[in-house]
Design a protein around this motif. Structure first.
Motif, PDB file in Angstrom:
ATOM      1  N   TYR A  44      16.252  35.922  15.751  1.00  0.00           N
ATOM      2  CA  TYR A  44      15.932  37.104  16.533  1.00  0.00           C
ATOM      3  C   TYR A  44      14.977  36.722  17.655  1.00  0.00           C
ATOM      4  N   GLU A  45      15.190  37.291  18.833  1.00  0.00           N
ATOM      5  CA  GLU A  45      14.294  37.002  19.952  1.00  0.00           C
ATOM      6  C   GLU A  45      12.891  37.494  19.649  1.00  0.00           C
ATOM      7  N   GLY A  46      11.912  36.690  20.071  1.00  0.00           N
ATOM      8  CA  GLY A  46      10.515  37.058  19.873  1.00  0.00           C
ATOM      9  C   GLY A  46      10.038  36.713  18.484  1.00  0.00           C
ATOM     10  N   ASP A  58      15.414  46.599  13.606  1.00  0.00           N
ATOM     11  CA  ASP A  58      16.649  47.129  14.163  1.00  0.00           C
ATOM     12  C   ASP A  58      17.274  46.230  15.229  1.00  0.00           C
ATOM     13  N   ASP A  59      16.591  45.154  15.605  1.00  0.00           N
ATOM     14  CA  ASP A  59      17.125  44.293  16.655  1.00  0.00           C
ATOM     15  C   ASP A  59      18.306  43.468  16.150  1.00  0.00           C
ATOM     16  N   GLU A  99      11.197  31.742  22.168  1.00  0.00           N
ATOM     17  CA  GLU A  99      10.558  31.861  20.857  1.00  0.00           C
ATOM     18  C   GLU A  99      11.382  32.821  20.013  1.00  0.00           C
ATOM     19  N   PHE A 100      11.586  32.432  18.760  1.00  0.00           N
ATOM     20  CA  PHE A 100      12.472  33.183  17.876  1.00  0.00           C
ATOM     21  C   PHE A 100      11.861  33.336  16.499  1.00  0.00           C
ATOM     22  N   ARG A 101      12.290  34.387  15.830  1.00  0.00           N
ATOM     23  CA  ARG A 101      11.997  34.601  14.420  1.00  0.00           C
ATOM     24  C   ARG A 101      13.297  34.323  13.686  1.00  0.00           C
TER      25      ARG A 101
END
Length: 122
Positions: A44-46, A58-59, A99-101
């Motif tokens: 996921y972004e961020g 919800d992303d 950067e990603f989670r």
């Protein structure tokens, strides 16, 4: 009780991922799988979530390991004794910079185990 940890590393073909699931309980745990897929990974972004927060919100993921892949359609089981671990691996090929989670989750029918890691791609 299952505990999960997600390790990440820069690999030759992308970001290497390893979800390790450990039986922290006193009794054996049998994991039942509907397919040959044992774990799924999603990016996921961020990195807004706290480390260890396995809820992506919800992303929509920018990448999911199982998307577009075909897994064997055979039922399978694995049993983890007390203190035993199993590690499931995947690779995020050619991720974009940012950067990603990343969330790794077990795909067993009756047991939930997931872990989150932060990944910075240059």
């Amino acid at each position: 009780m299952l505990d999960a940890a997600l390790a990440t590393a820069d690999g030759d073909e992308g970001v290497d991922l390893a979800l390790t699931v450990t039986n922290e309980g006193d009794d054996p745990v049998t994991l039942r799988f509907r397919t040959g897929q044992r774990a799924d990974f999603a990016a996921y972004e961020g990195v807004d979530a706290e480390p260890g927060d396995a809820e992506p919100g919800d992303d929509d993921p920018v990448w999911r390991h199982g998307e577009g892949r075909v897994f064997t359609q055979a039922l399978g089981t694995e049993t983890l004794g007390p203190g035993e671990s199993a590690t499931y691996e995947g690779t995020w090929p050619d991720p974009p910079a940012g950067e990603f989670r990343v969330v790794g989750s077990l795909t067993a029918e009756d047991h939930d185990a997931a872990a989150t890691a932060r990944v910075a791609v240059e």
